[in-house]
Motif scaffolding. Sequence first.
Motif, PDB file in Angstrom:
ATOM      1  N   LEU A  28      47.910  45.142  43.016  1.00 25.44           N
ATOM      2  CA  LEU A  28      48.230  44.760  44.396  1.00 25.44           C
ATOM      3  C   LEU A  28      47.954  43.273  44.607  1.00 25.44           C
ATOM      4  CD1 LEU A  28      46.698  47.732  46.424  1.00 25.44           C
ATOM      5  CD2 LEU A  28      49.136  47.208  46.175  1.00 25.44           C
ATOM      6  N   ASN A  29      48.762  42.636  45.409  1.00 26.83           N
ATOM      7  CA  ASN A  29      48.600  41.214  45.670  1.00 26.83           C
ATOM      8  C   ASN A  29      47.269  40.927  46.362  1.00 26.83           C
ATOM      9  OD1 ASN A  29      49.579  38.393  46.117  1.00 26.83           O
ATOM     10  ND2 ASN A  29      49.393  39.039  48.253  1.00 26.83           N
ATOM     11  N   TRP A  30      46.575  39.883  45.868  1.00 29.01           N
ATOM     12  CA  TRP A  30      45.347  39.432  46.518  1.00 29.01           C
ATOM     13  C   TRP A  30      45.276  37.915  46.396  1.00 29.01           C
ATOM     14  CZ3 TRP A  30      42.537  42.303  49.653  1.00 29.01           C
ATOM     15  CH2 TRP A  30      41.343  41.775  50.150  1.00 29.01           C
ATOM     16  N   GLY A  31      45.584  37.245  47.470  1.00 28.75           N
ATOM     17  CA  GLY A  31      45.646  35.793  47.411  1.00 28.75           C
ATOM     18  C   GLY A  31      46.798  35.346  46.527  1.00 28.75           C
ATOM     19  N   ASN A  32      46.474  34.496  45.561  1.00 30.79           N
ATOM     20  CA  ASN A  32      47.493  33.995  44.647  1.00 30.79           C
ATOM     21  C   ASN A  32      47.584  34.807  43.362  1.00 30.79           C
ATOM     22  OD1 ASN A  32      48.208  31.808  46.343  1.00 30.79           O
ATOM     23  ND2 ASN A  32      46.414  30.674  45.637  1.00 30.79           N
ATOM     24  N   SER A  33      46.886  35.941  43.320  1.00 35.88           N
ATOM     25  CA  SER A  33      46.910  36.768  42.110  1.00 35.88           C
ATOM     26  C   SER A  33      46.943  38.240  42.494  1.00 35.88           C
ATOM     27  CB  SER A  33      45.702  36.433  41.228  1.00 35.88           C
ATOM     28  OG  SER A  33      44.482  36.710  41.913  1.00 35.88           O
ATOM     29  N   THR A  34      46.299  39.067  41.708  1.00 37.98           N
ATOM     30  CA  THR A  34      46.231  40.499  41.981  1.00 37.98           C
ATOM     31  C   THR A  34      44.777  40.903  42.219  1.00 37.98           C
ATOM     32  OG1 THR A  34      45.952  41.089  39.647  1.00 37.98           O
ATOM     33  CG2 THR A  34      48.228  40.917  40.486  1.00 37.98           C
ATOM     34  N   LEU A  35      44.610  42.128  42.665  1.00 41.49           N
ATOM     35  CA  LEU A  35      43.258  42.642  42.914  1.00 41.49           C
ATOM     36  C   LEU A  35      42.405  42.584  41.647  1.00 41.49           C
ATOM     37  CD1 LEU A  35      42.010  43.744  45.495  1.00 41.49           C
ATOM     38  CD2 LEU A  35      42.634  46.055  44.755  1.00 41.49           C
ATOM     39  N   LEU A  36      42.974  43.013  40.524  1.00 40.88           N
ATOM     40  CA  LEU A  36      42.218  43.005  39.266  1.00 40.88           C
ATOM     41  C   LEU A  36      41.944  41.578  38.798  1.00 40.88           C
ATOM     42  CD1 LEU A  36      40.891  44.311  36.859  1.00 40.88           C
ATOM     43  CD2 LEU A  36      43.152  44.678  35.836  1.00 40.88           C
ATOM     44  N   GLU A  37      42.924  40.704  38.909  1.00 41.06           N
ATOM     45  CA  GLU A  37      42.716  39.318  38.492  1.00 41.06           C
ATOM     46  C   GLU A  37      41.654  38.640  39.350  1.00 41.06           C
ATOM     47  OE1 GLU A  37      46.444  37.101  36.901  1.00 41.06           O
ATOM     48  OE2 GLU A  37      47.162  38.491  38.447  1.00 41.06           O
ATOM     49  N   HIS A  38      41.653  38.944  40.627  1.00 39.02           N
ATOM     50  CA  HIS A  38      40.614  38.405  41.513  1.00 39.02           C
ATOM     51  C   HIS A  38      39.230  38.820  41.025  1.00 39.02           C
ATOM     52  CE1 HIS A  38      38.443  37.357  45.180  1.00 39.02           C
ATOM     53  NE2 HIS A  38      37.952  38.584  45.183  1.00 39.02           N
ATOM     54  N   THR A  39      39.096  40.098  40.644  1.00 39.15           N
ATOM     55  CA  THR A  39      37.817  40.593  40.133  1.00 39.15           C
ATOM     56  C   THR A  39      37.448  39.900  38.833  1.00 39.15           C
ATOM     57  OG1 THR A  39      38.205  42.754  41.157  1.00 39.15           O
ATOM     58  CG2 THR A  39      36.536  42.651  39.433  1.00 39.15           C
ATOM     59  N   LEU A  40      38.424  39.730  37.946  1.00 42.03           N
ATOM     60  CA  LEU A  40      38.156  39.068  36.669  1.00 42.03           C
ATOM     61  C   LEU A  40      37.716  37.623  36.881  1.00 42.03           C
ATOM     62  CD1 LEU A  40      41.026  40.385  34.352  1.00 42.03           C
ATOM     63  CD2 LEU A  40      38.697  41.236  34.604  1.00 42.03           C
ATOM     64  N   ASN A  41      38.396  36.912  37.765  1.00 41.14           N
ATOM     65  CA  ASN A  41      37.994  35.535  38.044  1.00 41.14           C
ATOM     66  C   ASN A  41      36.577  35.467  38.606  1.00 41.14           C
ATOM     67  OD1 ASN A  41      40.341  34.092  37.247  1.00 41.14           O
ATOM     68  ND2 ASN A  41      41.397  34.769  39.100  1.00 41.14           N
ATOM     69  N   THR A  42      36.215  36.467  39.410  1.00 42.26           N
ATOM     70  CA  THR A  42      34.865  36.522  39.984  1.00 42.26           C
ATOM     71  C   THR A  42      33.815  36.725  38.905  1.00 42.26           C
ATOM     72  OG1 THR A  42      35.673  37.399  42.093  1.00 42.26           O
ATOM     73  CG2 THR A  42      33.351  37.762  41.582  1.00 42.26           C
ATOM     74  N   VAL A  43      34.018  37.719  38.039  1.00 42.16           N
ATOM     75  CA  VAL A  43      32.993  38.019  37.034  1.00 42.16           C
ATOM     76  C   VAL A  43      32.935  36.952  35.945  1.00 42.16           C
ATOM     77  CG1 VAL A  43      33.107  40.496  37.472  1.00 42.16           C
ATOM     78  CG2 VAL A  43      34.515  39.520  35.653  1.00 42.16           C
ATOM     79  N   LEU A  44      34.058  36.300  35.662  1.00 46.02           N
ATOM     80  CA  LEU A  44      34.062  35.271  34.624  1.00 46.02           C
ATOM     81  C   LEU A  44      33.262  34.038  35.033  1.00 46.02           C
ATOM     82  CD1 LEU A  44      37.737  35.580  33.350  1.00 46.02           C
ATOM     83  CD2 LEU A  44      35.669  35.988  31.996  1.00 46.02           C
TER      84      LEU A  44
END
Length: 205
Positions: A28-44
């Motif tokens: 699902l869209n979240w900002g400029n990426s997806t929900l999962l990508e947002h989570t990955l960027n956070t944990v990275l």
Amino acid sequence: MKKENQNIVTVVLAAGASTRMRSPKQLLNWGNSTLLEHTLNTVLELNSSEVVVVLGANFEIIQSEISKYPVTVLNNTSWKVGLGKSIAVAVEYIQKLNYKVDGVMIVLADQPLIDSRFLGELCNAFNPNNNQIITTSYKNGKRGVPVIFDKYYFEELMLLNDDDGAKTLLKTYANSVNSLKPQFENLDIDSKEDYNYLHKEIFKK
């Protein structure tokens, strides 16, 4: 940011089929990426020893969408069993790593309000080799994810095989559990309504 001397592996659970969404929730869209990508960027941002993503339903589609990220992707082919099985798959992988691991931090892909600052606070509250469990406290008094388990619990985590996740361990070892309360209300996206509400709140024009 976490302590430099910690070897914590971060696990992102994203294996569900999102049946109520009618499409993969992870994408699902979240900002400029997806929900999962947002989570990955956070944990990275934490610079964990390693980031592991457990996929299951829609494996090929989702894997292709996150192929650019420096993460290890695992395929939980028994994803229908539930959250516990994804945890077991991840910890089984961690047990085979050729370096020392102090603990595992479990994060969900559908809690987009979780930020790296709070995850860092969880890590800073964790002291290896003390059989600790550090959970997130919710306003209703419940304790849950994101959560850090000391390596002491790895054998039991590998036995999980249902949709209750690691709730049984939190009850069994209640005396070893410490909880941190985030400064925001941590919400899961479980339905299209949840998604629409949160997305509107966060990305107001």
